[in-house]
Design an enzyme around this catalytic site. Structure first.
Site, PDB file in Angstrom:
ATOM      1  N   ASP A  66       0.846  -1.190   0.000  1.00 44.05           N
ATOM      2  CA  ASP A  66       0.000   0.000   0.000  1.00 44.05           C
ATOM      3  C   ASP A  66       0.883   1.242   0.000  1.00 44.05           C
ATOM      4  O   ASP A  66       1.964   1.246   0.609  1.00 44.05           O
ATOM      5  CB  ASP A  66      -0.923   0.018   1.218  1.00 44.05           C
ATOM      6  CG  ASP A  66      -2.164   0.869   0.998  1.00 44.05           C
ATOM      7  OD1 ASP A  66      -3.257   0.304   0.849  1.00 44.05           O
ATOM      8  OD2 ASP A  66      -2.033   2.106   0.954  1.00 44.05           O
ATOM      9  N   LYS A  77     -20.285  -8.112 -11.831  1.00 46.56           N
ATOM     10  CA  LYS A  77     -20.292  -7.267 -10.644  1.00 46.56           C
ATOM     11  C   LYS A  77     -21.074  -5.978 -10.899  1.00 46.56           C
ATOM     12  O   LYS A  77     -21.861  -5.523 -10.062  1.00 46.56           O
ATOM     13  CB  LYS A  77     -18.850  -6.940 -10.236  1.00 46.56           C
ATOM     14  CG  LYS A  77     -18.712  -5.949  -9.071  1.00 46.56           C
ATOM     15  CD  LYS A  77     -19.320  -6.515  -7.786  1.00 46.56           C
ATOM     16  CE  LYS A  77     -19.222  -5.517  -6.640  1.00 46.56           C
ATOM     17  NZ  LYS A  77     -17.863  -5.278  -6.188  1.00 46.56           N
ATOM     18  N   CYS A 136     -19.810   0.902  -4.120  1.00 44.80           N
ATOM     19  CA  CYS A 136     -20.270  -0.035  -5.152  1.00 44.80           C
ATOM     20  C   CYS A 136     -21.536   0.428  -5.861  1.00 44.80           C
ATOM     21  O   CYS A 136     -21.509   0.823  -7.013  1.00 44.80           O
ATOM     22  CB  CYS A 136     -20.499  -1.416  -4.541  1.00 44.80           C
ATOM     23  SG  CYS A 136     -18.981  -2.272  -4.080  1.00 44.80           S
ATOM     24  N   LYS A 148     -24.493   3.192   5.155  1.00 42.47           N
ATOM     25  CA  LYS A 148     -25.481   2.156   5.451  1.00 42.47           C
ATOM     26  C   LYS A 148     -25.464   1.895   6.959  1.00 42.47           C
ATOM     27  O   LYS A 148     -24.561   2.364   7.675  1.00 42.47           O
ATOM     28  CB  LYS A 148     -25.198   0.878   4.672  1.00 42.47           C
ATOM     29  CG  LYS A 148     -23.852   0.247   4.958  1.00 42.47           C
ATOM     30  CD  LYS A 148     -23.752  -1.121   4.295  1.00 42.47           C
ATOM     31  CE  LYS A 148     -24.694  -2.077   4.990  1.00 42.47           C
ATOM     32  NZ  LYS A 148     -24.603  -3.449   4.479  1.00 42.47           N
TER      33      LYS A 148
END
Length: 421
Positions: A33, A218, A272, A338
């Site tokens: 990373d 997806k 997403c 969410k």
């Protein structure tokens, strides 16, 4: 050829759990990373994100020597790329957002120097159709001394596939193991080797297809959800105008054996559902009419909620003529995209709260039980108890479990989730 060393490029909400899962199966895992803080945190056996049970997995993997994090890729037998795929900047609201493959390109060029014959490269990042083939081209350009599937098919020295993540935030550790995986190789050999790799920990079925279909699978899953949510959100705005309780209406409609309408909300967020439909629209703008319209409906819902807040302010002042807007305190319940998580990415609740703070002259309170701090000078993070005693207008945005237990009796409530009405 077995996979003894696995490299995961991108140690975020998907990459880190995936790396930890391989390490828990006694595989040597090298996480990569560019975020130095994330690397240092992981190497201490700690995590920089919130995900149930992940902290224990990472701690054990680091202590036992199976997982380490670095900023520069090292040689491995398999490379999984799990980096962001955001949008390119747009100049006006009418422009269709287009995916930014810059992170995938950077990751490809970063691993290219350490690739060797027999390696497997899997793109896990949610991507527009054709991204896996583009990644293969970047690798080929960087390493002309190796052969790749686009030119050598089954005989390629480096295998390439796409395998999108399909997990739910808050349940990632469990779903990584139990969910089926869609695996799209650029050749049969690529797919077979990818299945071999994932079967290290995946108990669900690994279903083989080609790379383009895996990419589209997806995007289709999340676009389908987006369209269904858009129907519920549009219904909520229609019912508000017609003075109908939309939640009662949906409950009644869902009594039909072949009807299953979702629940409306303040919009659609996350990395997403709020993003993936645009990947389809940007590729086929003349064909993706329903998907495009659904995106516009869901993107408009936060604007609608803000307008409802403005109406509530006007009504409050009409009822309390001795007060000004500066005297009104507004509380926004929930900032995550969410329920019951800390993830604020693409959150309509956060955008709504920030918008209110920009135009409202009075205090704006935020109640988000899953975070400890918020860097916004016009928004004050408070507890539920504080909000209930100091608030004039309550705005319900995210149905966290804590909010379902409280009773709000004030007259001025904007309930985008239907849990108080």
């Amino acid at each position: 050829m077995s996979f003894e060393t696995i490299s995961v490029v991108g140690l975020g909400y998907i990459g880190l759990p995936t790396a930890a899962m391989f390490a828990s199966r006694k595989k040597k895992v090298i996480g990569v990373d560019v975020n130095q803080y994330a690397v240092e945190t992981i190497n201490r056996g700690e995590i920089h994100i919130v995900e149930p049970d992940l902290d224990m997995l990472v701690s054990a993997a680091v202590q036992q020597g199976y997982l380490k994090a670095v900023t520069t890729p090292e040689p491995a037998d398999a490379f999984l790329i799990a980096v962001p795929t955001p949008f390119l900047p747009i100049e006006n609201e009418s422009e269709i957002p287009k995916p930014d493959l810059g992170y995938i390109e950077a990751a490809s060029k970063a691993i290219a120097p350490v690739l060797k014959k027999g390696d497997l490269v899997i793109l896990e990042s949610t991507s527009p159709v054709g991204a896996t083939e583009q990644m293969a081209e970047w690798l080929n350009e960087a390493r002309p001394d190796l052969t790749f599937p686009q030119t050598h098919g089954e005989n390629a020295e480096v295998n390439i596939a796409h395998c999108p993540e399909r997990v739910l935030p808050g349940h990632v550790v469990t779903e990584l193991v139990q969910n089926d995986r869609v695996i799209g190789g650029m050749s049969k050999r690529c797919s077979e080797r990818s299945v071999e790799l994932y079967k290290t920990f995946v108990m669900g079925e690994c279903v083989i297809t080609n790379a383009r279909t895996a990419e589209m699978a997806k995007l289709t899953e999340n676009s389908s959800r987006d369209v269904q949510i858009a129907f519920a959100n549009e219904l909520s705005m229609i019912c508000d105008e017609l003075d109908i309780n939309v939640w009662e209406l949906i409950s009644l409609a869902n009594r039909h054996p072949r009807v299953d309408i979702l629940q409306p909300g303040p919009g659609v967020g996350g990395h997403c559902i709020a993003v993936d439909p645009w990947f389809i629209v940007s590729k086929t703008p003349q064909k993706a009419k329903i998907i495009h319209t659904a995106r516009k409906v869901n993107d408009h819902k936060p604007v609608w909620v803000v307008e409802k807040v403005k109406v509530a302010i006007a009504e409050f002042l009409n009822k309390n003529p001795m007060k000004t807007a500066k005297d009104i305190t507004i509380a926004c319940y929930g900032l995550a995209f969410k329920p019951d998580i800390d993830d604020l990415r693409e959150s309509p609740a956060l955008d709504i709260t920030k918008t209110i703070a920009e135009f409202h002259a009075g205090k704006v309170l935020a109640i988000e039980p899953n975070i400890s701090s918020l860097s916004h000078e016009n928004i004050t993070l408070v507890t539920i108890d504080e909000s209930l005693t100091k608030t004039d207008i309550h705005v319900m945005l995210v149905d966290h479990k804590q909010f379902k237990k409280i009773k709000v009796k004030d007259d001025f409530i904007i309930d985008a989730k239907g849990i108080w009405k």
